[in-house]
Motif scaffolding. Structure first.
Motif, PDB file in Angstrom:
ATOM      1  N   LYS A   1      41.470  53.168  34.605  1.00 55.14           N
ATOM      2  CA  LYS A   1      40.358  52.682  33.641  1.00 55.14           C
ATOM      3  C   LYS A   1      39.377  53.866  32.784  1.00 55.14           C
ATOM      4  CE  LYS A   1      39.793  49.224  37.131  1.00 55.14           C
ATOM      5  NZ  LYS A   1      38.797  48.198  37.791  1.00 55.14           N
ATOM      6  N   GLN A   2      38.797  53.447  31.911  1.00 57.06           N
ATOM      7  CA  GLN A   2      37.628  54.297  31.296  1.00 57.06           C
ATOM      8  C   GLN A   2      36.504  54.375  32.328  1.00 57.06           C
ATOM      9  OE1 GLN A   2      36.913  55.591  28.076  1.00 57.06           O
ATOM     10  NE2 GLN A   2      39.188  55.867  27.867  1.00 57.06           N
ATOM     11  N   PRO A   3      35.503  55.368  32.180  1.00 57.01           N
ATOM     12  CA  PRO A   3      34.340  55.365  33.089  1.00 57.01           C
ATOM     13  C   PRO A   3      33.454  54.229  32.606  1.00 57.01           C
ATOM     14  CG  PRO A   3      34.385  57.116  31.255  1.00 57.01           C
ATOM     15  CD  PRO A   3      35.689  56.342  31.320  1.00 57.01           C
ATOM     16  N   GLU A   4      32.414  54.402  33.565  1.00 54.16           N
ATOM     17  CA  GLU A   4      31.414  53.194  33.462  1.00 54.16           C
ATOM     18  C   GLU A   4      30.609  53.047  32.089  1.00 54.16           C
ATOM     19  OE1 GLU A   4      31.293  55.101  37.646  1.00 54.16           O
ATOM     20  OE2 GLU A   4      31.517  55.604  35.597  1.00 54.16           O
ATOM     21  N   PHE A   5      30.174  53.825  31.611  1.00 53.14           N
ATOM     22  CA  PHE A   5      29.234  53.824  30.342  1.00 53.14           C
ATOM     23  C   PHE A   5      27.974  53.238  30.849  1.00 53.14           C
ATOM     24  CE2 PHE A   5      27.980  53.126  25.939  1.00 53.14           C
ATOM     25  CZ  PHE A   5      28.419  54.262  25.433  1.00 53.14           C
ATOM     26  N   THR A   6      27.074  53.441  29.658  1.00 52.21           N
ATOM     27  CA  THR A   6      25.567  52.728  30.022  1.00 52.21           C
ATOM     28  C   THR A   6      25.556  51.632  29.116  1.00 52.21           C
ATOM     29  OG1 THR A   6      24.776  54.220  28.183  1.00 52.21           O
ATOM     30  CG2 THR A   6      24.778  55.079  30.570  1.00 52.21           C
ATOM     31  N   GLY A   7      24.522  50.646  29.613  1.00 49.34           N
ATOM     32  CA  GLY A   7      24.054  49.760  28.424  1.00 49.34           C
ATOM     33  C   GLY A   7      24.670  48.424  28.736  1.00 49.34           C
ATOM     34  N   TRP A   8      25.015  48.058  29.994  1.00 48.22           N
ATOM     35  CA  TRP A   8      25.489  46.804  30.671  1.00 48.22           C
ATOM     36  C   TRP A   8      24.509  45.843  30.887  1.00 48.22           C
ATOM     37  CZ3 TRP A   8      30.813  45.442  31.988  1.00 48.22           C
ATOM     38  CH2 TRP A   8      31.537  46.640  31.793  1.00 48.22           C
ATOM     39  N   ARG A   9      24.717  44.676  30.612  1.00 47.11           N
ATOM     40  CA  ARG A   9      23.787  43.670  30.812  1.00 47.11           C
ATOM     41  C   ARG A   9      23.072  43.826  32.295  1.00 47.11           C
ATOM     42  NH1 ARG A   9      26.052  37.901  29.449  1.00 47.11           N
ATOM     43  NH2 ARG A   9      25.715  37.714  31.675  1.00 47.11           N
ATOM     44  N   SER A  10      21.846  43.208  32.612  1.00 48.84           N
ATOM     45  CA  SER A  10      21.180  43.528  33.704  1.00 48.84           C
ATOM     46  C   SER A  10      22.032  42.796  34.764  1.00 48.84           C
ATOM     47  CB  SER A  10      19.970  43.232  33.609  1.00 48.84           C
ATOM     48  OG  SER A  10      19.759  41.583  33.324  1.00 48.84           O
ATOM     49  N   ASP A  11      22.591  41.654  34.572  1.00 46.47           N
ATOM     50  CA  ASP A  11      23.387  40.972  35.612  1.00 46.47           C
ATOM     51  C   ASP A  11      24.913  41.008  35.658  1.00 46.47           C
ATOM     52  OD1 ASP A  11      23.616  39.870  32.973  1.00 46.47           O
ATOM     53  OD2 ASP A  11      24.089  37.802  33.877  1.00 46.47           O
ATOM     54  N   LEU A  12      25.420  42.175  34.861  1.00 44.63           N
ATOM     55  CA  LEU A  12      26.699  42.803  34.856  1.00 44.63           C
ATOM     56  C   LEU A  12      26.642  44.054  35.280  1.00 44.63           C
ATOM     57  CD1 LEU A  12      27.867  41.246  31.418  1.00 44.63           C
ATOM     58  CD2 LEU A  12      28.363  40.058  33.775  1.00 44.63           C
ATOM     59  N   GLY A  13      28.159  44.718  35.366  1.00 47.82           N
ATOM     60  CA  GLY A  13      28.368  46.198  35.418  1.00 47.82           C
ATOM     61  C   GLY A  13      29.750  46.213  35.283  1.00 47.82           C
ATOM     62  N   PRO A  14      30.387  47.660  35.412  1.00 45.13           N
ATOM     63  CA  PRO A  14      31.500  47.874  35.152  1.00 45.13           C
ATOM     64  C   PRO A  14      32.551  47.371  36.482  1.00 45.13           C
ATOM     65  CG  PRO A  14      30.303  49.933  35.588  1.00 45.13           C
ATOM     66  CD  PRO A  14      29.360  48.888  35.513  1.00 45.13           C
ATOM     67  N   TRP A  15      31.941  47.413  37.675  1.00 46.64           N
ATOM     68  CA  TRP A  15      32.886  47.240  38.764  1.00 46.64           C
ATOM     69  C   TRP A  15      32.385  45.786  39.362  1.00 46.64           C
ATOM     70  CZ3 TRP A  15      35.443  50.626  36.764  1.00 46.64           C
ATOM     71  CH2 TRP A  15      35.011  51.890  36.795  1.00 46.64           C
ATOM     72  N   THR A  16      31.429  45.088  38.539  1.00 46.52           N
ATOM     73  CA  THR A  16      31.157  43.884  39.304  1.00 46.52           C
ATOM     74  C   THR A  16      31.688  42.613  38.337  1.00 46.52           C
ATOM     75  OG1 THR A  16      28.976  44.670  39.731  1.00 46.52           O
ATOM     76  CG2 THR A  16      28.890  42.391  39.679  1.00 46.52           C
ATOM     77  N   PRO A  17      32.718  42.068  38.846  1.00 44.31           N
ATOM     78  CA  PRO A  17      33.494  40.718  37.995  1.00 44.31           C
ATOM     79  C   PRO A  17      32.770  39.924  37.902  1.00 44.31           C
ATOM     80  CG  PRO A  17      34.409  41.364  40.428  1.00 44.31           C
ATOM     81  CD  PRO A  17      33.482  42.179  40.223  1.00 44.31           C
ATOM     82  N   VAL A  18      32.533  39.294  36.745  1.00 35.83           N
ATOM     83  CA  VAL A  18      31.561  37.986  36.485  1.00 35.83           C
ATOM     84  C   VAL A  18      32.472  37.139  35.706  1.00 35.83           C
ATOM     85  CG1 VAL A  18      29.429  37.046  35.541  1.00 35.83           C
ATOM     86  CG2 VAL A  18      29.280  39.114  36.933  1.00 35.83           C
ATOM     87  N   VAL A  19      32.603  35.853  35.811  1.00 33.52           N
ATOM     88  CA  VAL A  19      33.267  34.855  34.885  1.00 33.52           C
ATOM     89  C   VAL A  19      32.155  33.861  34.527  1.00 33.52           C
ATOM     90  CG1 VAL A  19      34.857  32.980  34.918  1.00 33.52           C
ATOM     91  CG2 VAL A  19      35.373  34.912  36.465  1.00 33.52           C
ATOM     92  N   GLU A  20      32.059  33.978  33.076  1.00 29.56           N
ATOM     93  CA  GLU A  20      30.972  33.218  32.451  1.00 29.56           C
ATOM     94  C   GLU A  20      31.593  32.642  31.135  1.00 29.56           C
ATOM     95  OE1 GLU A  20      27.346  34.997  30.281  1.00 29.56           O
ATOM     96  OE2 GLU A  20      26.966  34.778  32.317  1.00 29.56           O
ATOM     97  N   ASP A  21      31.372  31.431  30.891  1.00 28.58           N
ATOM     98  CA  ASP A  21      31.829  30.767  29.709  1.00 28.58           C
ATOM     99  C   ASP A  21      33.402  31.318  29.081  1.00 28.58           C
ATOM    100  OD1 ASP A  21      29.324  29.606  29.204  1.00 28.58           O
ATOM    101  OD2 ASP A  21      28.701  31.539  28.413  1.00 28.58           O
ATOM    102  N   GLY A  22      34.245  31.354  30.208  1.00 27.61           N
ATOM    103  CA  GLY A  22      35.513  31.501  29.693  1.00 27.61           C
ATOM    104  C   GLY A  22      35.896  32.917  29.779  1.00 27.61           C
ATOM    105  N   LEU A  23      35.026  33.786  30.033  1.00 23.10           N
ATOM    106  CA  LEU A  23      35.200  35.520  29.875  1.00 23.10           C
ATOM    107  C   LEU A  23      34.964  35.923  31.369  1.00 23.10           C
ATOM    108  CD1 LEU A  23      32.847  35.920  26.748  1.00 23.10           C
ATOM    109  CD2 LEU A  23      35.492  35.453  26.658  1.00 23.10           C
ATOM    110  N   LEU A  24      35.844  36.979  31.512  1.00 27.01           N
ATOM    111  CA  LEU A  24      35.927  37.663  32.829  1.00 27.01           C
ATOM    112  C   LEU A  24      35.381  39.013  32.507  1.00 27.01           C
ATOM    113  CD1 LEU A  24      36.298  38.265  35.775  1.00 27.01           C
ATOM    114  CD2 LEU A  24      38.927  39.063  35.156  1.00 27.01           C
TER     115      LEU A  24
END
Length: 489
Positions: free
Chosen positions: A111-134
């Motif tokens: 994988k690529q590294p984390e990078f910045t700017g993720w939405r407050s409820d998301l993160g690079p290592w935090t899987p979230v399924v929302e509106d048909g998107l993982l």
């Protein structure tokens, strides 16, 4: 040539139903676990072996495949000394499965590294399924590939559809330039067989409404440009006006390479003549996508509240700019303190991480040497100017790739699969990214056909914040891949 008659042929609706069940019941849970693991590529994690994250995603993927008990499937984790490991699997052809040629599936798990700017409820290592998107790092780029490839083979077997011999090569250093892959391709050469079709699942899509075939990939030279004027920082009030700014010198050096006003690369050595067929394909794709070619990006708003603008709003020129014309990006800096710690000090050096994307047919190693000479020669103020390319395994730059012409059977199969699973014809688009493996495969198997595709469509944002996998598109792609594999003569 036309594909021979083959019975039974796969039922597209049954393939779609199988892919839907596979994604909901098996693939999605596996990818949720995969996203949680920070399996960063060796370029971004020098201690990858000690940390064990790459080993974990490798073992998880291997165990998942083995748990499926696909008839005739054999899997190995192969390790060469001092190299990142790979997964190799093979499934023998069915008795009526064709002429003996092999389908080679390709993907990667690093994988690529984390990078910045993720939405407050998301993160690079935090899987979230929302509106048909993982959401999460690596699911779309390209962790899903091994799961989708094996599920496509399973879908054919579930119907009793004949299929050719299939092998899979899943690496773990693609995001570092695939520097270990040539050694594995060489070591596995006899076992790969007579490769007639390569299915690479690490590319992108122009939209989520049809199957997209990648027609070209850019090459790349990345490295660090450093300008040093002092051995230590000094008071800016004492030295400014006498000691030249290392940043200003670096700007002058970059002006040799890039027109700062337009972004155009100046030296002709970094340009090629764009093939006419690729220009025509760009026009057709621009007609299909329109302004979405450039509106798809997350533009900031200017001082007047209106969105920022691209280099060009002409869809054809935009497509050619991001696929066949060289471009420069600065992706990192060094020598700067954080803003909160920035005193009145004239800094001793400035360093930029450069990413120079190259036309698909330009030699990456030659381009790297020319870039180094251009940047280092005749330094302003006799400053110390160095450029160190990131290339490894004897190559300073990565080559791009221009797809071979489609054989009639593949052109027919791609369009039929797109119509069956998306309800629209297959689209053709060049990609601005780099997959070094494709050039290697093209050299090793010059007669092989290439199905380079992927799930990285609008706003999926691989490498950046809020990366996502479009689950419905990936499901349809899995079924489409199965249908194309079954059509291989």
């Amino acid at each position: 040539m036309n594909a021979p008659d083959r019975l039974p042929v796969p039922d597209p609706q049954a393939l779609s139903a199988y892919a839907d069940e596979a994604w909901k019941q098996r693939i999605l849970p596996a990818l949720v676990d995969y996203i949680r693991v920070p399996a960063k590529s060796p370029m971004f994690d020098k201690d990858w072996a000690q940390h064990g994250y790459i080993e974990r995603v490798l073992q998880d993927a291997a165990q998942w495949v083995e748990s499926r008990r696909v008839p005739g499937l054999k899997l190995e984790i192969i390790r060469l000394p001092e190299r990142t490991p790979v997964i190799f699997f093979e499934v023998e052809a069915t008795a009526s499965g064709g002429s003996g040629q092999t389908v080679l599936f390709y993907g990667h798990l690093d994988k690529q590294p984390e990078f910045t700017g993720w939405r407050s409820d998301l993160g690079p290592w935090t899987p979230v399924v929302e509106d048909g998107l993982l959401y999460g790092r690596g699911g779309a780029d390209d962790g899903y590939a091994i799961y989708a490839a094996v599920s496509a083979i399973e879908a054919l077997k579930a119907q009793g559809t004949p299929h050719p011999r299939c092998v899979g090569l899943i690496e773990t250093c693609e995001e570092s330039g695939s520097f270990d892959l040539p050694a594995y391709v060489s070591a596995l050469g006899p076992r790969l067989g007579d490769v007639g079709l390569v299915v690479c699942l690490d590319s992108g899509a122009g939209n989520y409404d049809q199957l997209w075939l990648t027609t070209s990939l850019r090459g790349m030279v990345s490295g660090v440009l450093k300008v040093q004027i002092l051995t230590e920082g000094v008071h800016s009030g004492d030295a400014s006006g006498l000691v030249p700014s290392s940043f200003r010198i670096l700007r002058q050096v970059l002006d040799r390479l890039e027109d700062a006003r337009t972004g155009a690369l100046l030296p002709p050595d970094f340009h090629v003549e764009i093939p006419q067929d690729r220009i025509e394909q760009a026009r057709a794709t621009a007609a299909a996508l329109g302004d979405e070619v450039w509106k798809r990006y997350p533009w900031a708003c200017g001082n007047d509240g209106t969105p920022a603008l691209p280099v060009t709003t002409d869809p054809v020129e935009a497509l050619l700019n991001r696929t066949w014309r060289p471009t420069l990006s600065v992706t990192g800096v060094d020598g700067f303190p954080e803003l909160s710690q920035a005193g009145n000090v004239l800094r001793p050096y400035t360093a930029f991480k450069l990413s120079l994307r190259l036309p698909p047919t330009l030699d990456g190693n030659s381009a790297a040497l020319k870039l180094q000479q251009l940047l280092e020669d005749n330094a302003p103020y006799n400053a110390k100017v160095t450029f160190h390319a990131d290339g490894r395994a004897g190559a300073l730059g990565a080559n791009g790739w221009n797809a071979p012409s489609l054989q009639p059977w593949l052109a027919t199969a791609l369009d039929a699969a797109s119509q069956a699973h998306y309800g629209a014809p297959c689209g053709f688009i060049g990609q601005g990214g780099t997959i070094p493996f494709m050039g290697m495969l093209q050299e090793g198997f010059p007669k092989a056909q290439m199905m380079v595709c992927g799930v990285l469509g609008p706003k999926s944002n691989a490498h950046g914040p809020n990366e996502f996998l479009h689950l419905d598109y990936a499901r349809r792609l899995t079924a489409a891949v199965a249908q194309v594999v079954a059509a291989m003569p």
